[in-house]
Design a protein around this motif. Structure first.
Motif, mmCIF file in Angstrom:
data_model
loop_
_atom_site.group_PDB
_atom_site.id
_atom_site.type_symbol
_atom_site.label_atom_id
_atom_site.label_comp_id
_atom_site.label_asym_id
_atom_site.label_seq_id
_atom_site.Cartn_x
_atom_site.Cartn_y
_atom_site.Cartn_z
ATOM 1 N N MET A 18 25.097 51.913 52.234
ATOM 2 C CA MET A 18 25.188 50.453 52.239
ATOM 3 C C MET A 18 25.988 49.987 53.458
ATOM 4 N N GLN A 24 28.493 47.766 55.521
ATOM 5 C CA GLN A 24 29.689 46.979 55.210
ATOM 6 C C GLN A 24 30.283 46.455 56.514
ATOM 7 N N GLU A 83 35.312 45.859 49.233
ATOM 8 C CA GLU A 83 34.132 46.540 48.700
ATOM 9 C C GLU A 83 34.090 46.453 47.176
ATOM 10 N N TYR A 132 30.085 35.844 45.302
ATOM 11 C CA TYR A 132 29.205 37.009 45.206
ATOM 12 C C TYR A 132 29.354 37.882 46.439
ATOM 13 N N LYS A 133 28.942 39.132 46.329
ATOM 14 C CA LYS A 133 28.970 40.080 47.449
ATOM 15 C C LYS A 133 27.540 40.320 47.902
ATOM 16 N N ARG A 134 27.258 40.006 49.142
ATOM 17 C CA ARG A 134 25.900 40.110 49.659
ATOM 18 C C ARG A 134 25.541 41.572 49.917
ATOM 19 N N GLU A 135 24.436 42.010 49.389
ATOM 20 C CA GLU A 135 24.064 43.429 49.436
ATOM 21 C C GLU A 135 23.751 43.915 50.842
ATOM 22 N N GLU A 136 23.086 43.094 51.650
ATOM 23 C CA GLU A 136 22.610 43.597 52.934
ATOM 24 C C GLU A 136 23.709 43.878 53.947
ATOM 25 N N GLY A 185 27.411 43.443 52.848
ATOM 26 C CA GLY A 185 28.693 43.621 52.176
ATOM 27 C C GLY A 185 29.640 42.436 52.257
#
Length: 251
Positions: free
Chosen positions: A1, A3, A77, A91-95, A97
């Motif tokens: 992922m 970050q 993280e 929210y934490k954006r997946e693409e 981090g």
């Protein structure tokens, strides 16, 4: 992922506040919207900032040091601000981090601010919405900008290149190399939030605070202090008297 994160070099930060003003300017006109400043010039000024620089003195005379410590959202993280939000606005954006806020969902309850151990969130007094550093998410993915400009505003504005930007999960990125080579550390790791942003520690230099300085400007002061009473910075570090992370937490 992936970050994305900042790595801040405390050894070259001069506390000029260019990162603060550029951040304020860009985000006031960007997706974050207008950031309130009701009393910018009064005796008790107030305003909404995503990035602040704290300055403090460390050490004991004559071996003192001025520390400039920039602080903003660390894009953890494992961010504690996200699960406490009752509306899912944080929210934490997946693409990449990034930890972000959906302003359309935010109700200004301040739960996320209470959950953040770093004090990185600020309520906008006019909009009654929680705001924070976005790492200029509207810049870094903006293909209308030249590639060299797809960095946070604070990084581009820093005159000493004290701020680095990149993917800390990519071992070949500039930030990962800096962390490995310079002993980069996280702020308050005991909270187990795994902050993405890192700091590079200050390195010992032969500045004017040193009795070995050759510029002569400090000879009189150094001579007036018995050698037996001088507490070297290395000794202060070993005994925990010059702990930059602890000092930053108390400000």
């Amino acid at each position: 992922m992936t970050q994305m994160a900042l790595v801040i070099d405390l050894n070259v930060c001069v506390g000029c506040h260019a990162c603060v003003t550029s951040c304020k300017e860009w985000n006031t006109s960007g997706e974050a919207g207008s950031l309130a400043d009701f009393r910018p010039y009064d005796d008790d000024p107030s305003g909404t900032f995503f990035n602040r620089v704290q300055t403090f003195e460390a050490g004991e005379y004559p071996l003192t040091d001025t520390i400039h410590f920039p602080k903003s959202c660390l894009h953890c993280e494992d961010p504690p601000c996200v699960p406490v939000c009752p509306t899912g606005a944080s929210y934490k954006r997946e693409e990449d981090g990034l930890v972000l806020v959906d302003y359309d969902r935010c109700i200004g309850c301040k739960y996320c601010a209470w959950a953040c151990p770093y004090g990185a969130r600020e309520i906008d007094e006019e909009r009654k919405e929680m705001t924070k550093c976005t790492l200029c998410s509207d810049r870094i993915n903006n293909e209308a900008l030249p590639e060299r400009d797809r960095k946070p505003a604070c990084v581009l504005a820093c005159p000493t290149s004290a701020r680095l930007f990149g993917d800390i999960h990519d071992p070949d990125s500039i930030v990962s190399k800096a962390i490995r080579e310079r002993g980069g550390y996280q702020l308050m790791p005991e909270w187990n939030t795994r902050p993405a942003n890192h700091y590079l520690p200050r390195q010992k230099t032969g500045g004017c605070a040193s009795t070995s300085c050759s510029c002569g400007s400090n000879e009189a002061e150094a001579a007036a202090v018995p050698a037996s009473s001088v507490d070297p910075i290395e000794s202060q570090l070993e005994r925990g008297m010059l702990n930059l992370v602890s000092a930053a937490k108390r400000i």
